[in-house]
Design a protein around this motif. Structure first.
Motif, PDB file in Angstrom:
ATOM      1  N   ALA A   1      67.445  94.553  68.837  1.00  0.00           N
ATOM      2  CA  ALA A   1      67.308  94.691  70.284  1.00  0.00           C
ATOM      3  C   ALA A   1      68.663  94.601  70.968  1.00  0.00           C
ATOM      4  O   ALA A   1      69.690  94.294  70.348  1.00  0.00           O
ATOM      5  CB  ALA A   1      66.367  93.616  70.823  1.00  0.00           C
ATOM      6  N   ALA A   2      68.648  94.838  72.293  1.00  0.00           N
ATOM      7  CA  ALA A   2      69.853  94.723  73.111  1.00  0.00           C
ATOM      8  C   ALA A   2      70.090  93.259  73.474  1.00  0.00           C
ATOM      9  O   ALA A   2      69.156  92.463  73.602  1.00  0.00           O
ATOM     10  CB  ALA A   2      69.708  95.558  74.371  1.00  0.00           C
ATOM     11  N   CYS A   3      71.361  92.932  73.636  1.00  0.00           N
ATOM     12  CA  CYS A   3      71.749  91.585  74.050  1.00  0.00           C
ATOM     13  C   CYS A   3      72.814  91.717  75.126  1.00  0.00           C
ATOM     14  O   CYS A   3      73.797  92.459  74.960  1.00  0.00           O
ATOM     15  CB  CYS A   3      72.293  90.785  72.866  1.00  0.00           C
ATOM     16  N   SER A   4      72.645  91.032  76.231  1.00  0.00           N
ATOM     17  CA  SER A   4      73.610  91.098  77.320  1.00  0.00           C
ATOM     18  C   SER A   4      74.901  90.393  76.927  1.00  0.00           C
ATOM     19  O   SER A   4      74.986  89.712  75.900  1.00  0.00           O
ATOM     20  CB  SER A   4      73.022  90.479  78.584  1.00  0.00           C
ATOM     21  N   GLY A   5      75.909  90.544  77.745  1.00  0.00           N
ATOM     22  CA  GLY A   5      77.198  89.949  77.447  1.00  0.00           C
ATOM     23  C   GLY A   5      78.034  90.841  76.560  1.00  0.00           C
ATOM     24  O   GLY A   5      77.698  91.999  76.295  1.00  0.00           O
ATOM     25  N   THR A   6      79.140  90.292  76.068  1.00  0.00           N
ATOM     26  CA  THR A   6      80.056  91.076  75.240  1.00  0.00           C
ATOM     27  C   THR A   6      80.400  90.349  73.940  1.00  0.00           C
ATOM     28  O   THR A   6      81.581  90.110  73.625  1.00  0.00           O
ATOM     29  CB  THR A   6      81.346  91.388  76.023  1.00  0.00           C
ATOM     30  N   PRO A   7      79.395  89.973  73.153  1.00  0.00           N
ATOM     31  CA  PRO A   7      79.698  89.297  71.886  1.00  0.00           C
ATOM     32  C   PRO A   7      80.374  90.254  70.905  1.00  0.00           C
ATOM     33  O   PRO A   7      80.174  91.466  70.951  1.00  0.00           O
ATOM     34  CB  PRO A   7      78.316  88.878  71.387  1.00  0.00           C
ATOM     35  N   ASP A   8      81.179  89.699  70.024  1.00  0.00           N
ATOM     36  CA  ASP A   8      81.854  90.496  69.006  1.00  0.00           C
ATOM     37  C   ASP A   8      80.874  90.857  67.894  1.00  0.00           C
ATOM     38  O   ASP A   8      79.886  90.160  67.654  1.00  0.00           O
ATOM     39  CB  ASP A   8      83.023  89.715  68.399  1.00  0.00           C
ATOM     40  N   ALA A   9      81.176  91.940  67.191  1.00  0.00           N
ATOM     41  CA  ALA A   9      80.354  92.359  66.062  1.00  0.00           C
ATOM     42  C   ALA A   9      80.538  91.419  64.886  1.00  0.00           C
ATOM     43  O   ALA A   9      81.565  90.747  64.754  1.00  0.00           O
ATOM     44  CB  ALA A   9      80.716  93.784  65.650  1.00  0.00           C
ATOM     45  N   ALA A  10      79.518  91.364  64.034  1.00  0.00           N
ATOM     46  CA  ALA A  10      79.562  90.665  62.750  1.00  0.00           C
ATOM     47  C   ALA A  10      79.686  89.162  62.888  1.00  0.00           C
ATOM     48  O   ALA A  10      80.266  88.504  62.026  1.00  0.00           O
ATOM     49  CB  ALA A  10      80.690  91.202  61.879  1.00  0.00           C
ATOM     50  N   VAL A  11      79.140  88.609  63.960  1.00  0.00           N
ATOM     51  CA  VAL A  11      79.109  87.152  64.100  1.00  0.00           C
ATOM     52  C   VAL A  11      77.651  86.711  64.183  1.00  0.00           C
ATOM     53  O   VAL A  11      76.781  87.444  64.643  1.00  0.00           O
ATOM     54  CB  VAL A  11      79.871  86.673  65.361  1.00  0.00           C
ATOM     55  N   ARG A  12      77.402  85.506  63.709  1.00  0.00           N
ATOM     56  CA  ARG A  12      76.083  84.921  63.908  1.00  0.00           C
ATOM     57  C   ARG A  12      76.052  84.348  65.318  1.00  0.00           C
ATOM     58  O   ARG A  12      77.006  83.686  65.755  1.00  0.00           O
ATOM     59  CB  ARG A  12      75.808  83.847  62.869  1.00  0.00           C
ATOM     60  N   LEU A  13      74.961  84.586  66.018  1.00  0.00           N
ATOM     61  CA  LEU A  13      74.928  84.251  67.439  1.00  0.00           C
ATOM     62  C   LEU A  13      73.559  83.683  67.807  1.00  0.00           C
ATOM     63  O   LEU A  13      72.539  84.344  67.602  1.00  0.00           O
ATOM     64  CB  LEU A  13      75.193  85.519  68.271  1.00  0.00           C
ATOM     65  N   PRO A  14      73.506  82.462  68.357  1.00  0.00           N
ATOM     66  CA  PRO A  14      72.233  81.991  68.907  1.00  0.00           C
ATOM     67  C   PRO A  14      71.957  82.719  70.223  1.00  0.00           C
ATOM     68  O   PRO A  14      72.846  82.870  71.061  1.00  0.00           O
ATOM     69  CB  PRO A  14      72.477  80.493  69.136  1.00  0.00           C
ATOM     70  N   VAL A  15      70.747  83.199  70.370  1.00  0.00           N
ATOM     71  CA  VAL A  15      70.390  83.958  71.564  1.00  0.00           C
ATOM     72  C   VAL A  15      69.120  83.394  72.172  1.00  0.00           C
ATOM     73  O   VAL A  15      68.360  82.671  71.523  1.00  0.00           O
ATOM     74  CB  VAL A  15      70.198  85.457  71.245  1.00  0.00           C
ATOM     75  N   VAL A  16      68.896  83.738  73.426  1.00  0.00           N
ATOM     76  CA  VAL A  16      67.682  83.361  74.149  1.00  0.00           C
ATOM     77  C   VAL A  16      66.949  84.631  74.524  1.00  0.00           C
ATOM     78  O   VAL A  16      67.566  85.614  74.957  1.00  0.00           O
ATOM     79  CB  VAL A  16      68.029  82.550  75.417  1.00  0.00           C
TER      80      VAL A  16
END
Length: 472
Positions: free
Chosen positions: A441-456
């Motif tokens: 899915a889409a995620c707002s913001g500008t996170p970098d690729a290839a990182v593990r990311l907690p999302v809401v």
């Protein structure tokens, strides 16, 4: 106000309606399917002696292919029987016309809408076990180096001995109890995979979402489609057959090829740059396919690189070979992801073009003129097949989007673990892969690729079939 769906009662009829997919074939076409007879019965060789088996997902009834392999010193001889759909359909009749309107079988989580009426696709035309069937038999000899050194194709009568599935074949291989007809399938599959990578083939190993229903008509859920070694081994048989068919048609200058242009140099360089930015080494001399195949499974960097590598595989299409058309160059004929000239011929119950391409191969191999009804059809097929491919993709995507939104609708505000597949920008949201439930899915913001990311989970709306996340 529209009624909110829940996971147990997701109904995919609305998607079928929106896309115009229906199971009404018209009485004339249905009558032809019900009364189908083998138009080439007198021309067939009897190969019911070959102990063929089919390998398909559990429950499949539209069985296009049956295979048998045997070792001959260092060589492997592959017999591959393909349902002879062309022999059961009157050229340019009502059923032929209806199949051209459809182009392909369209799949939905609850059921498929077949290219041909089920009485043909799951009955008279299907290579079901323990019954004689009309088939096109490809026989290919593969050397110890993995190259095809002999190929023949002819109409035959065959009889499958068993209906197997991928998980069962993989388990049997691990336990050393493979069916005698496919004892050499693992060796063949690994051999052909190595030769494919050596010639520049590319495989993208991205998570493949699948909508499934829990046992006993429970709720619909999302899972990652299971992949077994048997899937790869079996696919190599089909790919090899398609390459043989493509070569036959290219040499004869008539037919229908599945094509993909070579990856642009800048796309390869961008993949190299992405690998360098992620600190993933690219071995000296490795092709993009060899580089991707050597990446560690499940690493965040691997998911990101596989996602980025999709830029190498743009522009897939169909090309008609015809004496009345300009001659194509090798690059125009090649399928770059397969690493050679290729055609679809192994799924005629489910894809329209396979029937016509197979008929070309049979005629060329026998030294006969290609039938007029095939020659007339060839120029019309690319448009039909492109439309069918687009429709199939839409059915798959809309079904997954609906299920994602329904499964997640009651969980807005919850935290999830994700991997960023592609970085976000000011103009484009990031794309993430949530592991449980498996959602892309889409995620707002500008996170970098290839990182593990907690999302809401920020939104999940079944009415619009949309899901959106935000960094936690």
């Amino acid at each position: 106000m529209q009624r909110r769906l829940s996971a147990p009662d997701i109904d995919f009829d609305a998607i079928r309606g929106e896309l115009g997919v229906d199971a009404n074939y018209g009485q004339d076409a249905l009558t032809e399917a019900e009364n189908a007879v083998d138009r080439h019965a007198a021309d067939r060789i009897d190969r019911t002696d070959i102990p063929l088996v089919t390998i398909d997902p559990p429950g499949s009834m539209d069985l296009d292919q049956a295979v048998c392999l045997r070792a001959d010193d260092d060589d492997i001889v592959v017999d591959y029987a393909i349902a002879d759909v062309a022999a059961l359909i009157e050229p340019e009749g009502a059923l032929d016309s209806e199949s051209r309107r459809r182009g392909a079988t369209i799949y939905f989580p609850d059921r498929s809408v077949p290219l041909h009426p089920r009485v043909l696709s799951e009955g008279r035309g299907s290579l079901l076990p323990d019954v004689e069937r009309a088939a096109v038999l490809w026989t290919m000899r593969v050397s110890g180096a993995g190259e095809v050194v002999e190929v023949s194709v002819a109409r035959a009568r065959v009889r499958s001995r068993a209906r197997l599935d991928y998980a069962g074949v993989a388990a049997d291989a691990a336990a050393g109890r493979l069916h005698p007809s496919i004892v050499d399938l693992p060796r063949f599959g690994e051999l052909r995979r190595r030769t494919a990578l050596a010639r520049g083939a590319i495989e993208l190993d991205l998570p493949d979402q699948e909508v499934v229903r829990s046992p006993s008509d429970g709720p619909w859920t999302l899972q990652i489609a299971p992949r077994t070694p048997a899937d790869m081994w079996n696919s190599q048989v089909s790919l090899m057959t398609g390459m043989c068919a493509g070569t036959i048609m290219a040499d004869a200058g008539i037919g229908l090829l599945r094509t993909l242009p070579p990856a642009p140099a800048d796309a390869v360089e961008q993949l190299r740059a992405t690998a360098a930015a992620l600190r993933v080494p690219w071995p000296d001399g490795a092709t993009p396919g060899e580089f991707l195949a050597g990446l560690p499974q499940d690493a965040p960097s691997t998911l990101a690189l596989m996602s980025h590598a999709g830029t190498l595989m743009r522009g897939a299409g169909y090309k008609v070979l015809d004496a009345g058309e300009p001659e194509l160059t090798h690059d125009e004929m090649v399928h770059a992801a397969i690493g050679g000239i290729y055609a679809h011929v192994t799924a005629p119950l489910r894809r329209l073009g396979d029937r016509f391409a197979t008929e070309v191969c049979l005629s060329v191999s026998a030294g006969r003129p290609v039938p007029d009804w095939v020659v007339r059809a060839l120029p019309t097929l690319p448009k039909i097949l492109r439309s069918a491919d687009s429709l199939g993709s839409s059915a798959d995507r809309e079904s997954i989007d609906l299920t994602e939104s329904v499964v997640l609708a009651g969980r807005v505000g919850e935290r999830f673990d994700a991997v960023v597949l592609s970085a976000g920008t000011d103009k484009r949201p990031a794309k993430i892969f949530v592991t449980e439930p498996p959602v892309i899915a889409a995620c707002s913001g500008t996170p970098d690729a290839a990182v593990r990311l907690p999302v809401v989970l920020a939104a999940a709306d079944p009415d619009t079939r949309s899901v959106e996340f935000a960094p936690a």
